[in-house]
Design a protein around this motif. Structure first.
Motif, PDB file in Angstrom:
ATOM      1  N   UNK A  31      19.693 -58.478   6.644  1.00 26.73           N
ATOM      2  CA  UNK A  31      20.560 -58.366   5.505  1.00 26.73           C
ATOM      3  C   UNK A  31      22.126 -58.247   6.342  1.00 26.73           C
ATOM      4  N   UNK A  32      21.957 -57.116   7.195  1.00 29.33           N
ATOM      5  CA  UNK A  32      23.187 -56.982   7.784  1.00 29.33           C
ATOM      6  C   UNK A  32      23.843 -58.021   8.870  1.00 29.33           C
ATOM      7  N   UNK A  33      22.769 -58.685   9.629  1.00 28.20           N
ATOM      8  CA  UNK A  33      23.094 -59.813  10.362  1.00 28.20           C
ATOM      9  C   UNK A  33      23.576 -61.007   9.535  1.00 28.20           C
ATOM     10  N   UNK A 100       9.984 -62.756  17.934  1.00 27.46           N
ATOM     11  CA  UNK A 100      11.132 -63.343  18.227  1.00 27.46           C
ATOM     12  C   UNK A 100      11.213 -64.606  17.100  1.00 27.46           C
ATOM     13  N   UNK A 101      10.217 -65.442  17.105  1.00 28.69           N
ATOM     14  CA  UNK A 101      10.035 -66.514  16.134  1.00 28.69           C
ATOM     15  C   UNK A 101      10.333 -66.174  14.738  1.00 28.69           C
ATOM     16  N   UNK A 105      13.244 -67.479  12.577  1.00 28.90           N
ATOM     17  CA  UNK A 105      12.838 -68.186  11.383  1.00 28.90           C
ATOM     18  C   UNK A 105      13.732 -67.613  10.104  1.00 28.90           C
ATOM     19  N   UNK A 106      13.764 -66.243  10.210  1.00 29.82           N
ATOM     20  CA  UNK A 106      14.680 -65.667   9.185  1.00 29.82           C
ATOM     21  C   UNK A 106      16.002 -65.675   8.953  1.00 29.82           C
ATOM     22  N   UNK A 107      16.690 -65.898  10.094  1.00 33.35           N
ATOM     23  CA  UNK A 107      17.902 -66.211  10.066  1.00 33.35           C
ATOM     24  C   UNK A 107      18.478 -67.490   9.747  1.00 33.35           C
ATOM     25  N   UNK A 134      15.466 -71.659  17.702  1.00 34.09           N
ATOM     26  CA  UNK A 134      16.048 -70.784  16.968  1.00 34.09           C
ATOM     27  C   UNK A 134      17.090 -69.791  17.967  1.00 34.09           C
ATOM     28  N   UNK A 135      17.236 -70.018  19.226  1.00 30.87           N
ATOM     29  CA  UNK A 135      18.358 -69.292  19.974  1.00 30.87           C
ATOM     30  C   UNK A 135      19.108 -70.221  20.867  1.00 30.87           C
TER      31      UNK A 135
END
Length: 440
Positions: A31-33, A100-101, A105-107, A134-135
């Motif tokens: 949430x913070x990110x 990491x995956x 995916x969540x971001x 993702x990165x």
């Protein structure tokens, strides 16, 4: 047996609570990110080297997330860093990849990824093609292990491209070592083809100095038995002190164009001769800058790195010692000297167009970087060798300096004494083990 059921029940309940706390913390972090205005940065490796990335970007309001194998790593204690996971890139390779995956995916946007430690560089090289969705990280990351961590491949590449480096041999057997002992100039050193594998066994030195053919054969036998299936290399020692080691921090974009360049010089290392920097200074040197750019282009590198040369007193040539395809410990000096190499890399990776570096417009302040506790230990060794006087040591500390930790980071400042004490004790234990090994 009811009490056993009770114990296992309690363990199960406490384990469940811990698991739920971890899930809550990760959701809170996400949430913070997501609420942050700037693209986040994921740093793999939380040792002292990570502090340059954490502070340079954290002070600019960029969210920084950290991963490492150990809870006591100093980077975790910076107020600018958020902990994502404690996972070893070798022992927990699959789990780390999954974390990491899942995080990626969540971001809703890509994170910039910096691998700080060689173990994490090896991990990134292996999984780069699957993490790229993702990165954001340099295009040549897949080649980092093959080209740079593997010193045999690196020096062969240098030879093919006509790049000057110390006389180096890669023996495959004791018979070959006997032959090499008749050719290599002494003193020489034995060190590993893969430094991060060696570091697990010999944490206090990057190489072992050898003074005679007999000692070379004896040491090679011992290391071969102690580190089975580990490739070794034998290399000449470039004469002169640590102050003949020159540095270049640089970021090249995907087309191989330099966007940010910094040059400097080592003053002291710990341990002396074959250690890591504990006192360094930044100064402009066009020749070192242009030579570094030329070499990196020849070997097909793009990304952020630290290049090291040593000036050979025999012929006055700068011999390349290594190219680290990552941020290195003395990178804190770059920002202090007004050269934001890390921030430039970040902006380029998120797609913000950056001006190309030009020597004619190059501005760099003169400043020193110091790791005080390591420099004190190093200076005592130099003084014991009669290579440094107390007056010269005091003189070397004069001038504007950048500390390894910042006074604006109070949590890190408070943790620092505990970290130094812990590292000092473990270092003494490792030195004792190493001494026993060498003298056996």
């Amino acid at each position: 047996m009811a009490w056993l059921d009770c114990i296992f029940s309690d363990i199960s309940i406490s384990g469940c609570i811990i698991f739920k706390i971890k899930i809550f913390m990760r959701k809170s972090l996400l949430r913070k990110i997501k609420d942050a205005k700037k693209a986040p940065v994921l740093v793999l490796g939380m040792g002292p080297t990570a502090l340059a990335v954490i502070r340079d970007l954290g002070r600019r309001g960029i969210p920084v997330i950290g991963v490492d194998s150990y809870w006591w790593m100093i980077g975790f204690y910076s107020k600018y860093c958020n902990k994502l996971a404690l996972l070893d890139p070798e022992k927990n390779e699959n789990e780390l990849f999954k974390v990491l995956l899942d995080y990626g995916e969540a971001l809703e946007r890509k994170s910039v990824l910096f691998a700080i430690d060689d173990n994490f560089i090896a991990f990134l090289s292996k999984y780069a093609h699957r993490l790229r969705s993702y990165y954001r990280f340099p295009l040549t990351a897949e080649d980092y292990e093959r080209k740079f961590l593997n010193k045999r491949n690196f020096y062969q590449l240098c030879k093919q491209r006509g790049i000057s480096f110390p006389i180096t041999y890669f023996p495959n057997s004791l018979e070959e070592v006997k032959d090499i002992s008749q050719k290599v100039p002494f003193p020489c050193i034995i060190k590993p083809v893969y430094s991060h594998i060696w570091a697990k066994r010999f944490k206090v030195t990057k190489a072992i100095k050898i003074n005679s053919p007999k000692e070379l054969l004896h040491t090679y036998k011992k290391i071969s038995l102690s580190l089975s299936n580990t490739e070794l290399m034998i290399q000449e020692v470039i004469g002169g002190g640590d102050d003949r080691i020159y540095l270049c921090a640089i970021y090249l974009d995907s087309s191989g164009e330099p966007l940010s360049v910094f040059t400097g010089r080592t003053i002291r290392q710990y341990p002396p001769d074959f250690g890591t920097k504990c006192l360094a200074e930044g100064f402009k040197d066009n020749y070192i800058a242009k030579l570094s750019i030329e070499i990196l282009r020849k070997i097909g590198f793009c990304g952020i790195c630290g290049v090291e040369f040593k000036k050979d007193p025999k012929d006055g040539q700068l011999k390349i010692m290594e190219v680290n395809p990552r941020v290195v410990r003395w990178y804190g000096l770059t920002e202090a000297c007004g050269v934001p190499v890390i921030y430039t890399a970040y902006k380029d990776l998120i797609g913000e167009k950056q001006p190309k570096w030009k020597s004619s417009k190059w501005v760099q302040k003169h400043k020193k970087w110091i790791s005080f506790w390591r420099d004190i230990a190093s200076s005592l060794l130099y003084i014991c060798r009669d290579q440094l006087s107390f007056r010269d040591w005091i003189g070397s500390l004069k001038g504007r300096k950048e500390l390894m930790f910042g006074l604006d980071d109070i949590s890190l400042f408070l943790y620092f004494p505990f970290y130094v004490t812990f590292k000092t004790i473990t270092s003494l234990i490792e030195r004792l083990k190493y001494k026993i090994f060498v003298e056996s």
